[in-house]
Design an enzyme around this catalytic site. Structure first.
Site, PDB file in Angstrom:
ATOM      1  N   MET B 290      -1.001   9.052   7.525  1.00  0.00           N
ATOM      2  CA  MET B 290      -0.334   8.443   6.401  1.00  0.00           C
ATOM      3  C   MET B 290       0.629   7.355   6.843  1.00  0.00           C
ATOM      4  O   MET B 290       0.764   6.347   6.171  1.00  0.00           O
ATOM      5  CB  MET B 290       0.422   9.506   5.619  1.00  0.00           C
ATOM      6  CG  MET B 290       0.238   9.333   4.140  1.00  0.00           C
ATOM      7  SD  MET B 290       0.350  10.897   3.239  1.00  0.00           S
ATOM      8  CE  MET B 290       1.806  11.645   3.884  1.00  0.00           C
ATOM      9  N   ARG B 294       0.397   3.797   5.408  1.00  0.00           N
ATOM     10  CA  ARG B 294       1.477   3.179   4.633  1.00  0.00           C
ATOM     11  C   ARG B 294       1.691   1.730   5.032  1.00  0.00           C
ATOM     12  O   ARG B 294       1.859   0.859   4.182  1.00  0.00           O
ATOM     13  CB  ARG B 294       2.769   3.995   4.801  1.00  0.00           C
ATOM     14  CG  ARG B 294       2.708   5.253   3.984  1.00  0.00           C
ATOM     15  CD  ARG B 294       3.871   6.201   4.176  1.00  0.00           C
ATOM     16  NE  ARG B 294       3.757   7.254   3.168  1.00  0.00           N
ATOM     17  CZ  ARG B 294       4.646   8.218   2.955  1.00  0.00           C
ATOM     18  NH1 ARG B 294       5.733   8.283   3.699  1.00  0.00           N
ATOM     19  NH2 ARG B 294       4.450   9.114   2.008  1.00  0.00           N
ATOM     20  N   TYR B 429       0.473   4.286  -4.764  1.00  0.00           N
ATOM     21  CA  TYR B 429      -0.289   5.206  -3.907  1.00  0.00           C
ATOM     22  C   TYR B 429       0.211   5.203  -2.469  1.00  0.00           C
ATOM     23  O   TYR B 429       1.009   4.374  -2.098  1.00  0.00           O
ATOM     24  CB  TYR B 429      -1.805   5.020  -4.043  1.00  0.00           C
ATOM     25  CG  TYR B 429      -2.506   3.746  -3.642  1.00  0.00           C
ATOM     26  CD1 TYR B 429      -2.021   2.834  -2.728  1.00  0.00           C
ATOM     27  CD2 TYR B 429      -3.771   3.481  -4.191  1.00  0.00           C
ATOM     28  CE1 TYR B 429      -2.755   1.717  -2.371  1.00  0.00           C
ATOM     29  CE2 TYR B 429      -4.518   2.355  -3.839  1.00  0.00           C
ATOM     30  CZ  TYR B 429      -3.992   1.485  -2.929  1.00  0.00           C
ATOM     31  OH  TYR B 429      -4.719   0.380  -2.576  1.00  0.00           O
ATOM     32  N   GLU B 430      -0.212   6.178  -1.741  1.00  0.00           N
ATOM     33  CA  GLU B 430       0.251   6.380  -0.360  1.00  0.00           C
ATOM     34  C   GLU B 430       1.749   6.655  -0.312  1.00  0.00           C
ATOM     35  O   GLU B 430       2.436   6.299   0.656  1.00  0.00           O
ATOM     36  CB  GLU B 430      -0.115   5.131   0.459  1.00  0.00           C
ATOM     37  CG  GLU B 430      -0.409   5.384   1.902  1.00  0.00           C
ATOM     38  CD  GLU B 430      -1.547   6.368   2.093  1.00  0.00           C
ATOM     39  OE1 GLU B 430      -2.624   6.189   1.491  1.00  0.00           O
ATOM     40  OE2 GLU B 430      -1.351   7.346   2.828  1.00  0.00           O
ATOM     41  N   GLY B 431       2.231   7.334  -1.345  1.00  0.00           N
ATOM     42  CA  GLY B 431       3.680   7.570  -1.483  1.00  0.00           C
ATOM     43  C   GLY B 431       4.288   6.455  -2.297  1.00  0.00           C
ATOM     44  O   GLY B 431       4.281   5.300  -1.854  1.00  0.00           O
TER      45      GLY B 431
END
Lengths: 571, 571
Positions: B290, B294, B429-431
């Site tokens: 991740m 990110r 997305y992706e946090g």
């Protein structure tokens, strides 16, 4: 969660922030008693909640389409529109003489915001008709008024504005549409117009186009432009829609949003038109219409922001995710600090934009009711701010609304994305927000900044008065007003292009100072411990400080921009 | 205007801003000579311009669809993808041992940005596969590596990340997917996952799902989660796709943008899976993946911003409207101050975001090549900044790109709106970007702020060195670094929720300080009169000052947020 009309917020602002009573105690608006305006807000709120909001998504999913040369509107739009028309909402501020309600623009502005929140693409139809009604009230002959105004005010017919051509957008004066006298007092109008919202409508029995075109002896540029009424169907001797005029919808645009509002390319082929106002004075007539339409568009942005905000706060109060820092930690995401920050930002910006728009409207009303030049100048100054800040707030808040929803915000079924897609155009049409800012620092400062200085004094005076109850907030607002004054002094001393270079940040800084002022007024009215004061504190401590950077940017001038050549920009 | 790969800007940043040479002189990256990286950039640029950009609009107009349970991708996507795969671009940074190119992440990041600009929805497929390759390189058994990595690196197969469930988004630990041991070393994975990008693909012969699920003895929360490889087709004895696994795409989402990228609801019904890494250590493995994903998503935002910028500047150089304040006044709208301001803002923010992303990538490379903890900490700190600022820049710049186009920006055929609609999700997305900011002020400051202080010192040192040549700009950047240091000191002294309350403005303020630092380095390298210096001046004098308000906001703490109750927010 369905849209809930923020009636009590309008009432509070009327009472404590923009002083509607000053408007309603004039002779012109004496009928608009508190009982009347309350009833208006409540009835309009019901219409928005129960009739308009339910068709909002229809407009997005089933865009208006062109079929056999005429527009077929989105499912449910016509039924909803009939209720708008039957309720008299198209003619809220129109002359009583022709069937209008004669309400203050201040009240109409509140209603327009609610209608914008409920269904922006549908609301655009009556909004444009309102603009046309106003233009005709000011500039049409008595005969034309008698013929058109009752039908427009009743909502049977709709009105459009035909300015833009492919090579004449911001530069209206570059248009090439022509009007030739027919010899019988009418004119043959020929040309193509683009971006004509509701250029045709199956909700209305006639569509009345106000068209800018040049007479044979019209000078080049804006000074040679005249305004014509060109109806889709030429009214017969009884004033009913008669023979079809020689105009047509060529196509509808495929847009990012606002799908329920048909955006037409219009072709006029020697269409029969009637002059509105004087020859070659079309721009002046159009400007009357445009100034209030600009306020109306600003309010569209605020409505969309309010709708997006309501949906986001509802989601945040329902959605559980991660342990929260409040109580037993089992709350919903509204208890997470960053979500609370986003929601507070949204609510605080909506309040600021709403108060600015209503203050602008109140000045329009007071100018009309009293003829006072200061009110007139204040209205003129606030209009570009209300337009640009209202629509920027629409964009920023609806984008933040998506963010509050997390992944669901990107899914169309949620509805959050539609607010952003719909509202995005409001920063562009009716004069881009860049043009609004240029209007602010140029035309609206032809008085040497006098109106702007009066406004900064108004803010300072209110801040001084607030020092007793809310000293810290008062000091910050007072300081912002000082910075506004200094930056305005800088502005009026510059060449025009140096002003233009900083016009957009200046406008936003101006709006933040005003927004803080109105928040402070609300806080003072409420007292130190209420939620409006907490919101005012949020705005003044966390959003207002941005004004420093904005005014610094505004004062940088043009030179640094032109240090970058077009070739540098491409490289 | 078609997309033009900004190869020379990457080269300049490599040489003068992020010091790629420091990376390529390590043993690990010794092969990546200047000739090699130049050739990579040029070849990748060609692929983006000639192969990917031409299908960008196809993805929007003809979304990926679910037909008979499998995804049919947008027209032209598969052909374009084959060229990505055949060029070896999926495995740019993958181990040479399994067929990768072994390039520094710094170079891959530049290529990823170009691919994102050219066609974001298509690029997301290899981007996710890159993340999976990295996760397997770090955590998979040798057997699994041998089976999967060559197929992923060649691009024959694609990789997905299956984290989110309807009630477990940000709070991954709340997931309910289960894995039961089959007794033969494999597991039966059952559960529903949502928002799975490229959850199925007709461009790849197999889709490899990395799925987070809980073993029967897994604890509640994130500590009880394990990671499984669950392929669509179970590899046969030759490593080719064999029998179908018991998983399916339930539906695809209808999204605001990124239509070319299928976003699947995945159902796993006792699907056969293989453990990746250790039991209950799934989150750690997922985090490896991740963190770099990110950065990859941040770079998606920058790519979209660059694409939107190029289109806007091209339009502005072509469109004539109103007399300009330059020369004979017959120029295009690029010569209007406000348009120049918008374009300069876009270009300056893209440069800042790009430099930050490449600096982050260089730290990742240096950490890997040297094992040095400071590089590791710098990379970890820069990652959430690169992600959030990169994607916010994507949104802001693409929205400004619409504005530059005026009315045409709202018309879908123009293409400007697609950039905004596509890129909007990258802030989610992706946090979400809120989560990035919280990561920055919490996890990335578990060192007491040491890495952040090192970075502010790095900025100050460079600013000191720049005082000789560009004193005024150097002073502003130095001051911003001081403010960053002070605000960081404030942050690390607070309770967590006070940090969270200001995390988002703090992150943006941090990014502006970094952006100004990199602009200044570029200006120093170029000398006082060049366009990079003019752009640096624009950024430092007109954008950087915002950091004051952002840091002030960041230091306000949580109390004022909770002074507004949820009920106040709704009222």
């Amino acid at each position: 969660m369905p849209y809930r009309a923020p009636v009590s917020d309008f009432q509070f602002i009327f009472d404590h922030v923009v002083d509607l009573e000053q408007v309603t105690k004039t002779d012109l608006f004496a009928e608009a008693s508190r009982d009347v305006t309350d009833a208006i807000l409540i009835e309009a709120g019901k219409l928005c909640e129960e009739v308009m909001a339910p068709v909002q998504r229809n407009g997005d999913l089933h865009p208006a389409v062109l079929e056999n040369g005429v527009v077929r509107s989105s499912p449910g739009f016509s039924e909803a529109y009939q209720q708008i028309a039957e309720g008299g909402w198209v003619g809220m501020s129109a002359d009583v003489e022709h069937g209008g309600m004669g309400l203050p623009i201040t009240v109409t502005t509140a209603v327009n915001e609610m209608m914008s929140a409920a269904c922006l693409s549908l609301q655009l139809n009556p909004l444009l008709t309102m603009g046309q009604i106003e233009a005709l009230e000011h500039h049409a002959s008595d005969e034309m008024k008698a013929l058109y105004l009752p039908k427009l005010i009743s909502g049977e017919w709709n009105g459009t504005m035909n300015l833009t051509e492919p090579h004449a957008g911001t530069d209206v004066g570059a248009l090439s549409s022509k009007a030739e006298p027919n010899g019988d007092g009418t004119y043959a109008v020929t040309g193509q117009k683009i971006f004509i919202s509701w250029g045709d409508s199956d909700m209305n029995t006639n569509t009345c186009h106000l068209v800018l075109a040049r007479l044979p002896d019209g000078a080049a540029g804006t000074r040679g432009i005249s305004l014509f009424m060109v109806p889709k169907f030429i009214p017969d001797e009884n004033g009913n829609p008669g023979v079809a005029n020689t105009l047509k919808v060529v196509s509808l645009e495929h847009k990012m949003g606002l799908h329920g509002s048909p955006t037409a390319v219009m072709q006029f082929d020697g269409a029969k038109g009637w002059l509105v106002g004087e020859e070659h004075k079309g721009m002046a007539a159009m400007f009357t219409m445009m100034n209030n339409a600009r306020l109306g568009v600003g309010v569209q942005g605020i409505g969309a922001a309010e709708g997006a905000y309501q949906q986001a706060v509802s989601y945040a109060m329902d959605r559980k995710q991660s342990k929260t820092p409040v109580g037993d930690g089992a709350g919903t995401i509204v208890d997470h600090a960053d979500v609370r920050r986003m929601l507070a930002t949204m609510k605080a910006e909506v309040f600021a934009a709403r108060a600015i728009s209503l203050a602008c409207a109140a000045s329009i009303d007071l100018a009309r009711a009293t003829g006072d030049a200061d009110h007139q100048a204040r209205a003129a100054l606030l209009t570009p701010i209300a337009k640009a800040y209202g629509t920027d707030t629409g964009i920023n808040v609806s984008s933040m609304g998506i963010q509050v929803h997390g992944g669901m915000g990107f899914i169309e079924e949620t509805g959050a994305a539609q607010y952003l897609r719909d509202v995005r155009v409001t920063a562009i049409y009716e004069g881009t927000n860049g043009i609004q800012a240029m209007d602010l620092v140029a035309r609206k400062m032809m008085d040497g900044g006098e109106a702007a200085f009066r406004l900064s004094e108004e803010i300072e005076t209110a801040a001084e008065a607030a020092r007793g109850s809310l000293p810290e907030l008062a000091e910050d607002v007072w300081g912002a007003a000082e910075d506004l004054r200094e930056t305005t002094e800088w502005m009026v001393a510059q060449d025009m292009n140096d002003r233009f270079a900083g016009a957009v940040p200046y406008l936003r800084g101006f709006a933040l100072a005003l927004g803080a002022h109105f928040h402070l007024k609300a806080a003072v009215a409420e007292g130190a411990d209420g939620p409006r004061t907490a919101l005012a504190r949020f705005f003044i401590k966390r959003i207002l400080p941005e004004h420093n950077a904005l005014f610094a940017h505004a004062r940088e001038g043009a030179e640094g921009l032109y240090a970058l050549s077009p070739e540098d920009l491409v490289a």
